[in-house]
Design a protein around this motif. Structure first.
Motif, short mmCIF file in Angstrom:
data_model
loop_
_atom_site.label_atom_id
_atom_site.label_comp_id
_atom_site.label_asym_id
_atom_site.label_seq_id
_atom_site.Cartn_x
_atom_site.Cartn_y
_atom_site.Cartn_z
N LEU A 73 -93.03 -43.21 -9.17
CA LEU A 73 -91.67 -43.33 -8.65
C LEU A 73 -90.85 -44.36 -9.40
O LEU A 73 -89.62 -44.31 -9.39
N TRP A 74 -91.51 -45.34 -10.02
CA TRP A 74 -90.77 -46.39 -10.71
C TRP A 74 -90.20 -45.90 -12.04
O TRP A 74 -89.03 -46.10 -12.33
N SER A 75 -91.04 -45.28 -12.85
CA SER A 75 -90.57 -44.79 -14.15
C SER A 75 -90.04 -43.36 -14.06
O SER A 75 -89.56 -42.81 -15.04
N LYS A 76 -90.14 -42.77 -12.85
CA LYS A 76 -89.66 -41.41 -12.60
C LYS A 76 -90.27 -40.42 -13.58
O LYS A 76 -89.58 -39.65 -14.26
N ASP A 90 -96.43 -52.21 -17.22
CA ASP A 90 -95.65 -53.46 -17.18
C ASP A 90 -94.18 -53.22 -16.84
O ASP A 90 -93.38 -54.16 -16.85
N PHE A 91 -93.84 -51.98 -16.54
CA PHE A 91 -92.45 -51.67 -16.17
C PHE A 91 -92.24 -52.00 -14.70
O PHE A 91 -93.02 -51.61 -13.84
N PHE A 92 -91.18 -52.75 -14.42
CA PHE A 92 -90.86 -53.14 -13.04
C PHE A 92 -89.36 -52.94 -12.85
O PHE A 92 -88.56 -53.68 -13.42
N PRO A 93 -88.94 -51.94 -12.07
CA PRO A 93 -87.52 -51.54 -12.01
C PRO A 93 -86.65 -52.48 -11.17
O PRO A 93 -85.97 -52.05 -10.24
N PHE A 94 -86.65 -53.75 -11.52
CA PHE A 94 -85.92 -54.74 -10.72
C PHE A 94 -84.43 -54.40 -10.66
O PHE A 94 -83.81 -54.45 -9.61
N SER A 95 -83.85 -54.04 -11.80
CA SER A 95 -82.41 -53.74 -11.82
C SER A 95 -82.10 -52.47 -11.04
O SER A 95 -81.04 -52.36 -10.41
N GLN A 96 -83.00 -51.50 -11.06
CA GLN A 96 -82.78 -50.25 -10.34
C GLN A 96 -82.84 -50.44 -8.82
O GLN A 96 -82.28 -49.65 -8.07
N LEU A 97 -83.54 -51.47 -8.40
CA LEU A 97 -83.71 -51.68 -6.97
C LEU A 97 -82.44 -52.19 -6.29
O LEU A 97 -82.34 -52.21 -5.07
N LYS A 98 -81.48 -52.62 -7.10
CA LYS A 98 -80.18 -53.07 -6.58
C LYS A 98 -80.35 -54.13 -5.50
O LYS A 98 -79.75 -54.07 -4.43
N LEU A 99 -81.21 -55.10 -5.80
CA LEU A 99 -81.48 -56.15 -4.83
C LEU A 99 -80.31 -57.12 -4.77
O LEU A 99 -79.86 -57.64 -5.78
N ASN A 100 -79.83 -57.36 -3.59
CA ASN A 100 -78.76 -58.32 -3.38
C ASN A 100 -79.39 -59.70 -3.24
O ASN A 100 -80.13 -59.96 -2.31
N ALA A 101 -79.09 -60.58 -4.20
CA ALA A 101 -79.72 -61.89 -4.20
C ALA A 101 -79.46 -62.65 -2.91
O ALA A 101 -80.26 -63.47 -2.48
N ALA A 102 -78.35 -62.37 -2.25
CA ALA A 102 -78.04 -63.06 -1.00
C ALA A 102 -79.03 -62.70 0.10
O ALA A 102 -79.14 -63.41 1.10
N LYS A 103 -79.76 -61.61 -0.09
CA LYS A 103 -80.71 -61.17 0.93
C LYS A 103 -82.13 -61.59 0.63
O LYS A 103 -83.05 -61.29 1.38
N LEU A 104 -82.33 -62.27 -0.50
CA LEU A 104 -83.67 -62.70 -0.88
C LEU A 104 -83.84 -64.19 -0.63
O LEU A 104 -82.89 -64.97 -0.76
N ASP A 216 -86.56 -55.17 -17.61
CA ASP A 216 -87.31 -54.70 -16.44
C ASP A 216 -88.80 -54.62 -16.77
O ASP A 216 -89.48 -53.63 -16.50
N LYS A 217 -89.30 -55.70 -17.35
CA LYS A 217 -90.68 -55.70 -17.82
C LYS A 217 -91.42 -56.92 -17.29
O LYS A 217 -90.89 -58.03 -17.26
N ILE A 218 -92.66 -56.69 -16.86
CA ILE A 218 -93.50 -57.78 -16.36
C ILE A 218 -94.04 -58.59 -17.54
O ILE A 218 -94.47 -58.04 -18.55
N ILE A 219 -94.00 -59.91 -17.39
CA ILE A 219 -94.58 -60.82 -18.38
C ILE A 219 -95.81 -61.47 -17.76
O ILE A 219 -95.73 -62.07 -16.68
N ASN A 220 -96.92 -61.34 -18.41
CA ASN A 220 -98.16 -61.91 -17.88
C ASN A 220 -98.15 -63.43 -18.03
O ASN A 220 -97.81 -63.96 -19.09
N LEU A 221 -98.51 -64.11 -16.96
CA LEU A 221 -98.51 -65.57 -16.97
C LEU A 221 -99.80 -66.08 -17.60
O LEU A 221 -100.88 -65.66 -17.22
#
Length: 221
Positions: A73-76, A90-104, A216-221
């Motif tokens: 569902l993430w990469s469709k 390593d793909f993480f669709p952060f921008s696609q999720l349309k997260l409102n920072a005020a709600k986090l 929209d990519k995960i970086i390993n710590l």
């Protein structure tokens, strides 16, 4: 604890329908909210739902569903082999999720270059230093405070509630901005804690997690 879990799951499903922009994902999440269309398999976390007259198997990691073929569902995209999973792991669709920072529940950094999910109750100062070193001192880091939901219990939940009362007092100019001792609370001081934990549950996030927002990519710590 049970009441908290149900509240978070309700937020997950409400949020998911808006956040996942593809037509298939939108229809899917609309359908699974209707309990008449969804049932669980015996002694299993796997669910089965009917979408467009087609049975869909929902795995315990809600990113993947089986609808004839495994579908990401993430990469469709359809998953036809392990290579397809590895290609997009390593793909993480952060921008696609349309997260409102005020709600986090976060440190209110706008126009950040990186988003970091961090557990404020699990060696956060050490993790924060590692993140800064990894990102070479990058200043625009959005810290999103969440907990590892897999290890969540009543004691940790109350401490997380207590932490939500302190976030406006954190000073990230200090070497160790996170407090060592957090006083437990029976309820949170900031309701954003539910949104953030709900997202972590839905997306199966285990902090710490670094995301390059430009890719929209995960970086390993």
């Amino acid at each position: 604890m049970l009441k908290f879990a149900f509240g978070v799951l309700a937020l997950c499903f409400t949020w998911s329908n808006d956040a996942l922009a593809s037509e298939d994902a939108g229809i899917f999440f609309n359908q699974i909210k209707n309990t008449k269309n969804t049932f669980s398999l015996p002694d299993s976390k796997v669910l089965v739902s009917t979408v467009k007259n087609e049975q869909v198997v929902i795995l315990d990691n809600q990113r993947y569903v089986v609808k004839g073929k495994l579908y990401d569902l993430w990469s469709k995209s359809e998953v036809n082999s392990k290579d397809d999973i590895d290609k997009n792991k390593d793909f993480f669709p952060f921008s696609q999720l349309k997260l409102n920072a005020a709600k986090l529940l976060d440190n209110k950094v706008k126009n950040a270059d990186y988003a970091v999910f961090i557990d404020p109750l699990n060696n956060p100062n050490e993790t924060y230093k590692k993140v800064k070193n990894k990102l070479l001192g990058q200043k625009k880091i959005q810290l999103i405070y969440t907990v590892d939901v897999k290890s969540l219990n009543d004691e940790k939940l109350k401490r997380f509630f207590g932490f939500s009362c302190l976030i406006d007092k954190l000073d990230f100019t200090l070497e160790n901005p996170f407090p060592d001792n957090v006083i437990p609370h029976d309820s949170p001081c900031d309701d954003r804690i539910y949104n953030t934990t709900g997202i972590s549950m839905l997306l199966n996030i285990t902090p710490p997690l670094i995301i390059d927002l430009s890719k929209d990519k995960i970086i390993n710590l």
